[in-house]
Design an enzyme around this catalytic site. Structure first.
Site, short mmCIF file in Angstrom:
data_model
loop_
_atom_site.label_atom_id
_atom_site.label_comp_id
_atom_site.label_asym_id
_atom_site.label_seq_id
_atom_site.Cartn_x
_atom_site.Cartn_y
_atom_site.Cartn_z
N ARG A 24 68.09 121.65 72.59
CA ARG A 24 69.15 121.01 72.18
C ARG A 24 70.08 120.47 73.27
NH1 ARG A 24 71.17 125.10 67.19
NH2 ARG A 24 69.21 124.78 65.95
N SER A 123 70.61 121.37 64.09
CA SER A 123 71.15 122.49 63.06
C SER A 123 72.55 121.99 62.64
CB SER A 123 71.11 123.79 63.54
OG SER A 123 71.27 124.83 62.60
N HIS A 124 73.49 123.25 62.88
CA HIS A 124 74.69 122.98 62.46
C HIS A 124 75.64 122.45 63.61
CE1 HIS A 124 74.25 126.51 64.87
NE2 HIS A 124 75.33 126.64 65.07
N ASP A 299 74.30 123.52 55.93
CA ASP A 299 74.51 122.85 57.17
C ASP A 299 73.61 121.48 57.40
OD1 ASP A 299 71.84 123.79 57.47
OD2 ASP A 299 72.15 124.45 59.58
N ASP A 301 70.87 120.59 58.59
CA ASP A 301 69.25 120.43 58.39
C ASP A 301 68.81 121.26 57.08
OD1 ASP A 301 69.73 122.83 59.94
OD2 ASP A 301 67.73 122.84 60.49
N ASP A 303 69.10 124.45 56.21
CA ASP A 303 68.51 125.80 56.29
C ASP A 303 69.76 126.82 56.17
OD1 ASP A 303 69.52 125.43 58.89
OD2 ASP A 303 67.79 126.29 59.69
N ARG A 304 70.91 126.55 56.54
CA ARG A 304 71.88 127.54 56.26
C ARG A 304 72.69 127.35 54.85
NH1 ARG A 304 74.43 129.01 62.17
NH2 ARG A 304 72.39 128.51 63.19
N THR A 335 67.76 137.80 66.32
CA THR A 335 67.97 136.37 65.60
C THR A 335 66.79 135.60 65.83
OG1 THR A 335 70.38 136.75 65.90
CG2 THR A 335 69.53 134.28 65.88
N GLU A 354 69.44 136.27 58.04
CA GLU A 354 70.00 136.43 59.13
C GLU A 354 71.62 136.01 59.28
OE1 GLU A 354 68.48 133.65 62.17
OE2 GLU A 354 69.51 132.08 61.37
N SER A 356 73.72 134.02 60.81
CA SER A 356 74.35 132.97 60.48
C SER A 356 74.05 132.06 59.45
CB SER A 356 73.85 132.12 61.88
OG SER A 356 74.27 132.51 62.99
N LYS A 367 64.62 129.73 56.99
CA LYS A 367 65.67 130.04 56.09
C LYS A 367 65.80 128.63 55.27
CE LYS A 367 68.88 129.21 60.06
NZ LYS A 367 68.10 129.55 61.15
#
Length: 550
Positions: A24, A123-124, A299, A301, A303-304, A335, A354, A356, A367
């Site tokens: 990232r 991600s987020h 989020d 993508d 997954d959260r 993690t 997890e 987050s 996730k």
């Protein structure tokens, strides 16, 4: 059309070691000449030949800025490296869990199966020309590349001198479903653009009783709200919640995917999911409208997840208490979803979560935010299946309070200090490790901060030995465990694109049923004071307050 393969001379990149979350950086870094190309070629070079030549790869992501350009580059490099076919989600959109599902479940018309995927997401983190971009590689089991592969990728990025690309291959129209066929030096190369949601929806329908959930969502007594935060979850929300489950269109918030996430921060927490928080009546001002019974956010993508009822419950060591009570095997891992993947592939784990906002099961190896929403809706639908015509539905709050009555309550909060000077963050962590050598010194500091907080009985730096492959992961969080079951955990997070993020986890266990209804921040206030004094957060970082409180 016949394409040619070009070898482009290049120099190593000043990158970072990709972890479970991949690489990232800011967009401005990725758009430098050859930067993305170097990483992609380094990945191909890290894989065994059979995972590349003649293989089928998935390339898609959360739709953030630079994704469309990156997809075209990766397609051309895949062709040049001997990949047989590339599958792309329509408009370049696939959630991270959907990518995992496609790898594991999708079969091409010719019987082909994917052996891996490039997932384009940060991600987020925010998106846009001045924000974040990311890329990671997932393996044939649908899970993130293990450290053995990411280590090779990193080493390759430091020595790479050339990459392969089919520069004359035309750009693919990724907005239209269909197959494009080409010929190269090693034979045919195909690019298939397919519906982003079909495979994932099919998998969800095989897991959950959609008809039962539809009855709940169709009830006039049940109200529902889902906020995609303008992330890729929006590509699935209408199909699943409205078309399949009968929710009202008005129950969807921010479900049009945007390259910059609508200028927002696609992190599903109480700070950034402001519109959902307000609609659920959890904002600073009282809502004039009765809030929905159930709300959720995703989020970037997807997954959260964040699940909200009129009362919600973040889980942490709560899982340990339930597992012990039910005599179930459970594992505490660092993690990173790859650790769950190892356990799942070995048949040792079926449900996981997890810290987050990530929960999932062994249906994939990531996730899964929408799975988590459907899991909760499934629970509520089951609890209310004989009660849809009754006076009052069983709510999230009812279920949470029942849990507290049986198992006690784990008051929990997380403080995130984002973009901290990296040197200062490392100094703080080093100080805490040194402090752990003396419990007497720790407890003297604890009592000096708050005399009503119990003593620390154990302090360590979490280390995990994988029971499947025997690998050891060190430096996974600095823990202070208290006599009454409370705990503090300090961890450096690698999910940002610059600086360092210090995450502080504060948790207090309360078994007394007369004290389980308190406000979380009130209940945790003594431990917060202890945590900040123990770590000397202000002295090391200059931060008097966290960036985000969850």
């Amino acid at each position: 059309m016949v394409f040619k393969v070009s070898k482009v001379s290049t120099t190593p990149i000043d990158g970072q070691k990709p972890g479970t979350s991949g690489l990232r950086k800011k967009v401005k870094v990725f758009i430098q000449p050859h930067y993305l190309q170097n990483f992609v070629q380094s990945t191909f070079n890290a894989l065994t030949p059979e995972k590349v030549r003649g293989a089928t790869l998935v390339v898609s992501g959360d739709g953030r800025y630079f994704s469309k350009d990156a997809i075209q580059i990766i397609i051309k490099m895949s062709a040049a490296n001997g990949v047989r076919r590339v599958w792309v989600g329509q408009n370049g959109l696939l959630s991270t869990p959907a990518v995992s599902a496609v790898i594991r479940e999708r079969v091409g018309v010719d019987g082909s199966k994917a052996t891996g995927a490039f997932i384009l997401t940060a991600s987020h983190n925010p998106g846009g020309p001045h924000e974040d971009f990311g890329i990671k590689y997932n393996m044939e089991n649908g899970g993130p590349a293990p450290e053995a592969i990411t280590d090779k990728i990193f080493e390759n990025t430091k020595t790479i001198t050339e990459y392969l690309i089919a520069e004359d291959l035309p750009n693919i129209d990724i907005s239209t479903i269909g197959v494009a066929n080409f010929s190269g030096p090693e034979g045919q190369f195909d690019v298939e653009v397919f519906d982003s949601a079909s495979d994932y929806v099919k998998l969800m329908k095989s897991i959950f009783d959609f008809e039962l959930i539809r009855k709940l969502l169709s009830s006039s007594k049940f109200t529902f709200c889902y906020d995609a935060l303008h992330g890729v979850a929006g590509a699935y929300a209408h199909r699943i919640f409205v078309e399949e489950l009968g929710a009202q269109e008005s129950s969807l918030l921010n479900c049009v995917p945007k390259e910059d996430f609508g200028g927002g921060h696609p992190d599903p927490n109480l700070t950034y999911a402001k519109e959902l928080v307000a609609r659920m009546g959890l904002g600073k001002s009282d809502s004039a409208v009765d809030p929905p019974e159930f709300g959720a956010a995703a989020d970037g993508d997807a997954d959260r997840n964040m699940i909200l009822g009129k009362r919600s419950m973040p889980t942490s060591a709560a899982l340990d208490v339930v597992a012990k009570n039910l005599n179930l095997k459970f594992f505490e891992v660092p993690t990173g979803w790859k650790f769950f993947g190892n356990l799942m592939d070995a048949g040792l784990c079926s449900i996981c979560g997890e810290e987050s906002f990530g929960t999932g099961s062994d249906h994939i190896r990531e996730k899964d935010g929408i799975w988590a929403v459907l899991a909760w809706l499934s629970i509520l639908a089951f609890k209310n299946k004989e009660n849809l015509n009754g006076d009052k539905l069983v709510t999230v709050e009812d279920i949470v309070r029942q849990h507290w009555a049986i198992y006690g309550r784990h008051y929990y909060t997380r403080y995130d200090y984002e973009n901290v000077d990296a040197g200062a963050a490392k100094d703080l962590m080093a100080y805490l490790v040194k402090l752990q050598s003396s419990l007497d010194e720790i407890n003297s500091s604890v009592k000096g901060a708050r005399s009503d907080v119990s003593n620390v009985v154990n302090a360590d730096e979490f280390e995990y030995k994988d029971p499947v492959d025997g690998s050891v992961s060190k430096h996974q969080g600095i823990r202070f465990l208290f006599e009454d079951g409370s705990r503090l955990v300090f961890r450096l997070s690698g999910t940002g694109s610059e600086g360092a993020t210090i995450r502080l986890y504060i948790e207090q266990y309360e078994k007394d049923s007369s004290k389980t209804g308190r406000d979380s921040q009130e209940a945790l206030a003594p431990l917060v004071v202890v945590a900040l004094k123990l770590s000397k957060m202000l002295e090391f970082t200059g931060r008097s307050a966290p960036t985000v409180i969850t």
